[in-house]
Design an enzyme around this catalytic site. Structure first.
Site, PDB file in Angstrom:
ATOM      1  N   GLU A   1       0.850  -1.192   0.000  1.00 56.38           N
ATOM      2  CA  GLU A   1       0.000   0.000   0.000  1.00 56.38           C
ATOM      3  C   GLU A   1       0.881   1.236   0.000  1.00 56.38           C
ATOM      4  O   GLU A   1       2.054   1.157   0.400  1.00 56.38           O
ATOM      5  CB  GLU A   1      -0.874  -0.006   1.262  1.00 56.38           C
ATOM      6  CG  GLU A   1      -0.070   0.310   2.515  1.00 56.38           C
ATOM      7  CD  GLU A   1      -0.658  -0.262   3.800  1.00 56.38           C
ATOM      8  OE1 GLU A   1      -0.891  -1.485   3.841  1.00 56.38           O
ATOM      9  OE2 GLU A   1      -0.848   0.521   4.726  1.00 56.38           O
TER      10      GLU A   1
ATOM     11  N   LYS B   1       2.836   4.552   1.001  1.00 55.79           N
ATOM     12  CA  LYS B   1       3.323   5.136   2.245  1.00 55.79           C
ATOM     13  C   LYS B   1       2.954   6.614   2.186  1.00 55.79           C
ATOM     14  O   LYS B   1       3.457   7.366   1.345  1.00 55.79           O
ATOM     15  CB  LYS B   1       4.838   4.960   2.350  1.00 55.79           C
ATOM     16  CG  LYS B   1       5.400   5.505   3.644  1.00 55.79           C
ATOM     17  CD  LYS B   1       6.843   5.077   3.805  1.00 55.79           C
ATOM     18  CE  LYS B   1       7.361   5.399   5.192  1.00 55.79           C
ATOM     19  NZ  LYS B   1       7.444   6.839   5.465  1.00 55.79           N
TER      20      LYS B   1
ATOM     21  N   ASP C   1       2.721  10.449   3.071  1.00 59.12           N
ATOM     22  CA  ASP C   1       3.682  11.394   3.631  1.00 59.12           C
ATOM     23  C   ASP C   1       2.940  12.416   4.494  1.00 59.12           C
ATOM     24  O   ASP C   1       2.630  13.516   4.060  1.00 59.12           O
ATOM     25  CB  ASP C   1       4.433  12.085   2.486  1.00 59.12           C
ATOM     26  CG  ASP C   1       5.710  12.727   2.964  1.00 59.12           C
ATOM     27  OD1 ASP C   1       6.060  12.549   4.146  1.00 59.12           O
ATOM     28  OD2 ASP C   1       6.363  13.403   2.149  1.00 59.12           O
TER      29      ASP C   1
ATOM     30  N   TYR D   1      -4.222   2.537   8.692  1.00 60.13           N
ATOM     31  CA  TYR D   1      -3.440   1.435   8.122  1.00 60.13           C
ATOM     32  C   TYR D   1      -2.882   0.468   9.157  1.00 60.13           C
ATOM     33  O   TYR D   1      -2.157  -0.467   8.816  1.00 60.13           O
ATOM     34  CB  TYR D   1      -2.303   1.959   7.242  1.00 60.13           C
ATOM     35  CG  TYR D   1      -1.399   2.969   7.902  1.00 60.13           C
ATOM     36  CD1 TYR D   1      -0.622   2.634   9.002  1.00 60.13           C
ATOM     37  CD2 TYR D   1      -1.330   4.277   7.420  1.00 60.13           C
ATOM     38  CE1 TYR D   1       0.202   3.563   9.604  1.00 60.13           C
ATOM     39  CE2 TYR D   1      -0.504   5.214   8.024  1.00 60.13           C
ATOM     40  CZ  TYR D   1       0.263   4.850   9.116  1.00 60.13           C
ATOM     41  OH  TYR D   1       1.064   5.767   9.721  1.00 60.13           O
TER      42      TYR D   1
ATOM     43  N   LYS E   1      11.050   2.896  -0.538  1.00 60.65           N
ATOM     44  CA  LYS E   1      10.965   4.328  -0.826  1.00 60.65           C
ATOM     45  C   LYS E   1      11.115   4.602  -2.323  1.00 60.65           C
ATOM     46  O   LYS E   1      11.840   3.891  -3.025  1.00 60.65           O
ATOM     47  CB  LYS E   1      12.074   5.083  -0.071  1.00 60.65           C
ATOM     48  CG  LYS E   1      12.071   4.874   1.434  1.00 60.65           C
ATOM     49  CD  LYS E   1      10.871   5.481   2.112  1.00 60.65           C
ATOM     50  CE  LYS E   1      11.005   6.962   2.341  1.00 60.65           C
ATOM     51  NZ  LYS E   1      11.804   7.325   3.494  1.00 60.65           N
TER      52      LYS E   1
ATOM     53  N   CYS F   1      40.074  25.694  14.230  1.00 60.21           N
ATOM     54  CA  CYS F   1      38.640  25.846  14.462  1.00 60.21           C
ATOM     55  C   CYS F   1      38.208  27.272  14.120  1.00 60.21           C
ATOM     56  O   CYS F   1      38.761  28.226  14.670  1.00 60.21           O
ATOM     57  CB  CYS F   1      38.314  25.540  15.930  1.00 60.21           C
ATOM     58  SG  CYS F   1      36.605  25.955  16.348  1.00 60.21           S
TER      59      CYS F   1
ATOM     60  N   CYS G   1      36.969  29.128  17.559  1.00 65.13           N
ATOM     61  CA  CYS G   1      37.791  29.488  18.724  1.00 65.13           C
ATOM     62  C   CYS G   1      39.274  29.524  18.421  1.00 65.13           C
ATOM     63  O   CYS G   1      40.075  29.877  19.290  1.00 65.13           O
ATOM     64  CB  CYS G   1      37.508  28.538  19.891  1.00 65.13           C
ATOM     65  SG  CYS G   1      38.195  26.888  19.654  1.00 65.13           S
TER      66      CYS G   1
ATOM     67  N   CYS H   1      37.670  20.150  16.570  1.00 68.94           N
ATOM     68  CA  CYS H   1      38.260  21.253  17.312  1.00 68.94           C
ATOM     69  C   CYS H   1      38.759  20.705  18.644  1.00 68.94           C
ATOM     70  O   CYS H   1      38.053  19.961  19.324  1.00 68.94           O
ATOM     71  CB  CYS H   1      37.197  22.324  17.538  1.00 68.94           C
ATOM     72  SG  CYS H   1      37.590  23.449  18.878  1.00 68.94           S
TER      73      CYS H   1
ATOM     74  N   CYS I   1      35.724  26.293  23.569  1.00 66.26           N
ATOM     75  CA  CYS I   1      35.197  26.633  22.239  1.00 66.26           C
ATOM     76  C   CYS I   1      33.732  27.026  22.374  1.00 66.26           C
ATOM     77  O   CYS I   1      32.892  26.227  22.789  1.00 66.26           O
ATOM     78  CB  CYS I   1      35.329  25.449  21.291  1.00 66.26           C
ATOM     79  SG  CYS I   1      34.603  25.784  19.672  1.00 66.26           S
TER      80      CYS I   1
HETATM   81  S1  IVH Z   1       2.751   0.920   9.044  1.00 65.74           S
HETATM   82  C1  IVH Z   1       4.569  -0.902  12.885  1.00 65.74           C
HETATM   83  N1  IVH Z   1       1.739   1.883   6.836  1.00 65.74           N
HETATM   84  O1  IVH Z   1       5.617   5.781   7.958  1.00 65.74           O
HETATM   85  C2  IVH Z   1       4.486  -0.166  11.593  1.00 65.74           C
HETATM   86  N2  IVH Z   1       3.152   3.302   8.112  1.00 65.74           N
HETATM   87  O2  IVH Z   1       8.459   5.378   8.310  1.00 65.74           O
HETATM   88  C3  IVH Z   1       3.459   0.880  11.575  1.00 65.74           C
HETATM   89  N3  IVH Z   1       3.380   5.553   7.218  1.00 65.74           N
HETATM   90  O3  IVH Z   1       5.569   5.989  11.438  1.00 65.74           O
HETATM   91  C4  IVH Z   1       3.503   1.718  10.386  1.00 65.74           C
HETATM   92  N4  IVH Z   1       2.084   5.275   5.465  1.00 65.74           N
HETATM   93  O4  IVH Z   1       3.821   7.320  10.122  1.00 65.74           O
HETATM   94  C5  IVH Z   1       2.536   2.125   7.889  1.00 65.74           C
HETATM   95  N5  IVH Z   1       0.739   2.629   4.889  1.00 65.74           N
HETATM   96  C6  IVH Z   1       1.513   2.856   5.941  1.00 65.74           C
HETATM   97  C7  IVH Z   1       2.122   4.110   6.143  1.00 65.74           C
HETATM   98  C8  IVH Z   1       2.949   4.288   7.246  1.00 65.74           C
HETATM   99  C9  IVH Z   1       2.852   6.139   6.139  1.00 65.74           C
HETATM  100  C10 IVH Z   1       4.305   6.238   8.151  1.00 65.74           C
HETATM  101  C11 IVH Z   1       4.015   6.036   9.600  1.00 65.74           C
HETATM  102  C12 IVH Z   1       5.280   5.461  10.188  1.00 65.74           C
HETATM  103  C13 IVH Z   1       6.291   5.859   9.180  1.00 65.74           C
HETATM  104  C14 IVH Z   1       7.481   4.948   9.193  1.00 65.74           C
END
Ligand code: IVH
Length: 705
Positions: free
Chosen positions: A123, A125, A127, A233, A321, A426, A429, A444, A450
């Protein structure tokens, strides 16, 4: 009156206390809202509500029909209350290539000893920022940010203003913590920024910052005007399972009324996961909200349980990623910053350029070798191209990471550009900056004299995981450091600020940015931190190589400041009983130990520590209650083939039960677990008279049979 911990309450005590709390909170509400004459402070009120929620959490059946948890419109708190997460909010390990994903899948399969294809969910991720929502008997009672994973901020009132978050759900387990991501869509972000610039307010750099800034408003009526959204999620505490698989659990959350991501798929093995990754990547630009990768999770929840967690990430999930975003710009200058431990860090000052929606004007250049085109081992990087002021450089940014310089375009190099000379003095200092053998970093040598090191140490001292003094952040520390009347040059001087202020004519209160209320608050915040847990104090000292984890290990090992200080004073690098005791701590190596012992024997450092501790009451840290199991404290060795779990799983399980797992048999071994094919280790163990058991006996011991 001593308040009994919620875990110790009997059913009858809990019921009686819930009745008392309901009456007290109702009285306080009436005084506050109806009569406009508050009878208790906001923090006392919050404490009552928290206690009420905690008791209800443990005894959901006792929740009253007039429960204060169900009443909205609590007074706005000053600052956010803290929420301890019953189940930690973890982060995810990252994968950056298809190879990393294949490795992840292979690791999971080998851990589980699974031969066939394994199913994973995939799924986007999102942001944004993560949020944990607690429902009790179907009613939203608490919302908390992730914070440091253990403790988050109570943003319940703000979360209530988000349309995607249901206030009530039907058919859910009595206790249900739903976790997910708060985010803002591109369209809403653009509109919000347009409104802000029209009224001369500050705009946000990107949708994630806008979402975080909006959720973390002290005044929930402001959050209400911000178009936030939420995808569910994951989950935390549960009174009964949601389903048997990740996929079905997410479906269940959807049927309970949560938004779940429509691009969630069930994939059989890495090839299907990668196929879905590529498909999401293609759709990325048209989704209407920011995503920065794809998260894969083992589908079978029983297998997730077996896989468990490393210190901060689950073994059963990974974030794949998207590639970092790149841009070219001119390198205007290279500045040298001096850090807390004296490290000279080169910073690239760039012609501002947009990289992945964020304007970047600074980037790290790591160290002098990196600028020269060499890696830490003297090998060639960037085909040996060095970086010069005036060069066209490629900047990249991956997620949260500080922007970096990746590459140089030699065709665009100005004819007068010269190789960069890294300073050996440095810049702050004037002390000599020394590069020790094997260290990539030049430092340093000025130590406490410093000013740059001193300021950075102070900033570290007040930082969130150290003393965390409210109202005394990096900016204020910097100002106090240079203050001619009330200077704060060392941590100890923070604690004399109030008495010095009282003796002054030129008072803090009359300064720019300091009113009566803020001064009073600052002094109160400082007073509150005179009591400090040992682990925080050790971390706050800012000794090189001593991070939060090692500070925790040291604090639990020594227990009190007196014991710790005595041991460090007596210890000598590389010899004697104290050194042996220190380096025997699991997780404390020779490098850390040397740094620690050296710091305690350095007269100026030592004087600064003593001066500080004189102002404090250091709270002892108790070792975690030993795990109650048949193998706790024992040293185990596995040999031969295990047929019901992999070596990795057996090791993790043994460690979770409080045992130590060693690779070879010695007089210290307590137990050998021998599978078929066991050879020399079994013989050795037999010769030493060590108890030998087979896998089934081990499973019985580990509670799996
Ligand atoms: S699962 C135990 N699913 O990414 C794992 N996280 O880099 C629980 N995030 O802290 C996280 N989309 O804030 C999960 N589909 C997704 C996500 C997700 C965004 C974020 C979440 C987590 C961070 C980790």
């Amino acid at each position: 009156m001593m308040v009994k911990p919620v875990e110790e309450l009997t059913q009858a005590e809990a019921a009686a206390e819930l009745a008392r709390l309901a009456a007290a909170i109702a009285g306080a509400n009436a005084a506050y809202h109806t009569r406009d004459t508050p009878e208790m402070s906001d923090s006392d009120y919050d404490a009552l509500k928290r206690r009420n929620a905690e008791i209800e959490g443990r005894f959901p059946g006792l929740k009253r029909s007039d429960s204060p948890s169900d009443q909205v419109g609590a007074p706005v708190a000053e600052g956010f209350g803290k929420v301890a997460h019953v189940i930690r909010m973890l982060s995810l390990e990252n994968a950056f290539s298809e190879e990393d994903v294949a490795d992840f899948e292979a690791r999971v399969r080998s851990y589980l000893g699974h031969d066939g294809v394994l199913a994973f969910t995939a799924e986007p991720k999102i942001d944004g920022l993560s949020l944990s929502l607690r429902y009790e008997n179907g009613v939203l009672v608490q919302a908390a940010t992730r914070g440091d994973g253990e403790t988050g901020e109570n943003v319940t009132e703000n979360a209530r203003t988000i349309a995607d978050i249901p206030q009530q759900i039907i058919g859910a387990p009595a206790v249900l913590e739903v976790r997910g991501e708060v985010y803002m869509s591109h369209a809403d972000f653009a509109a919000l920024n347009a409104r802000a610039s029209a009224t001369g307010e500050k705009t946000f750099a990107n949708p994630r910052n806008a979402a975080a800034g909006s959720l973390r408003q002290l005044d929930a009526t402001i959050t209400k005007t911000r178009p936030l959204r939420f995808f569910a999620y994951a989950w935390g505490a549960l009174s009964s399972p949601l389903a048997d698989s990740q996929f079905d659990a997410i479906q269940r959350l959807k049927s309970l009324g949560f938004q779940t991501n429509p691009l969630t798929r069930l994939c059989q093995g890495a090839p299907e996961m990668l196929e879905h990754y590529r498909s999401i990547e293609v759709q990325r630009a048209t989704l209407g909200y920011d995503i920065d990768g794809v998260v894969y999770k083992v589908n079978d929840l029983a297998l997730q349980r077996r896989l468990g967690f490393r210190s901060a990430t689950p073994r059963w999930a990974i974030a794949h990623k998207f590639p970092a975003e790149l841009a070219w710009t001119r390198l205007e200058a290279i500045d040298i910053q001096v850090g807390r431990t004296g490290a000279l860090s080169p910073v690239a000052r760039l012609s501002p350029v947009t990289v992945g929606g964020v304007v970047v004007s600074n980037a790290t250049l790591h160290n002098e070798d990196y600028i020269a085109g060499r890696d830490a081992k003297g090998g060639v990087i960037r085909e040996g191209k060095d970086i010069r002021i005036g060069d066209w450089v490629q900047v990249y940014r991956a997620g949260d990471v500080i922007p970096k310089i990746n590459d140089v375009n030699l065709e665009k190099r100005p004819s007068d550009a010269v190789p960069f000379t890294f300073p050996t003095i440095c810049p702050q200092c004037g002390s000599e900056a020394i590069r020790e053998d094997g260290d990539a970093v030049r430092r340093c040598s000025g130590g406490m004299i410093c000013p740059a090191q001193a300021v950075e140490r102070l900033k570290h001292f007040v930082s969130r995981n150290a003393f965390d003094i409210e109202g005394l952040g990096a900016k204020q520390v910097e100002a106090f450091f240079h203050d001619p009347v009330l200077p704060v040059k060392t941590p100890a001087e923070i604690f004399t600020l109030q008495s010095r202020d009282a003796a002054q004519l030129a008072k803090l209160e009359n300064r720019d940015g300091w009113g009566r209320a803020s001064v009073k608050k600052l002094f109160a915040a400082i007073e509150a931190k005179r009591q400090i847990p040992l682990n925080r104090l050790i971390f706050a000292l800012g000794i090189r190589h001593v991070g939060e984890t090692s500070a925790n290990l040291l604090a639990t090992h020594y227990g009190s400041w007196a014991a710790f200080e005595a041991a460090m004073t007596a210890a000598q690098v590389g010899e004697g009983a104290e050194w042996a005791d220190l380096t025997a701590i699991d997780g404390v190596g020779a490098v850390l130990a040397t740094s620690l012992v050296t710091a305690f024997h350095q007269p100026a450092e030592r004087a600064a520590m003593d001066a500080l501790v004189a102002h404090l009451t250091v709270q002892e840290v108790k070792a975690r209650a030993p795990v109650d199991s048949a193998v706790a404290g024992k040293t185990l060795v596995f040999t031969g083939t295990l047929e019901k779990m992999s070596r990795a799983e057996a090791k993790a399980r043994a460690e979770a039960l409080g045992a130590k797992v060693a690779g070879s048999v010695s007089a210290k071994t307590d137990l050998l677990i021998a599978g078929p094919g066991a050879g020399s280790k079994a013989k050795q163990a037999a010769a030493l008279g060590i108890r030998i058991i087979d896998e089934d006996e081990w499973l019985a011991l580990a509670g799996e049979a």
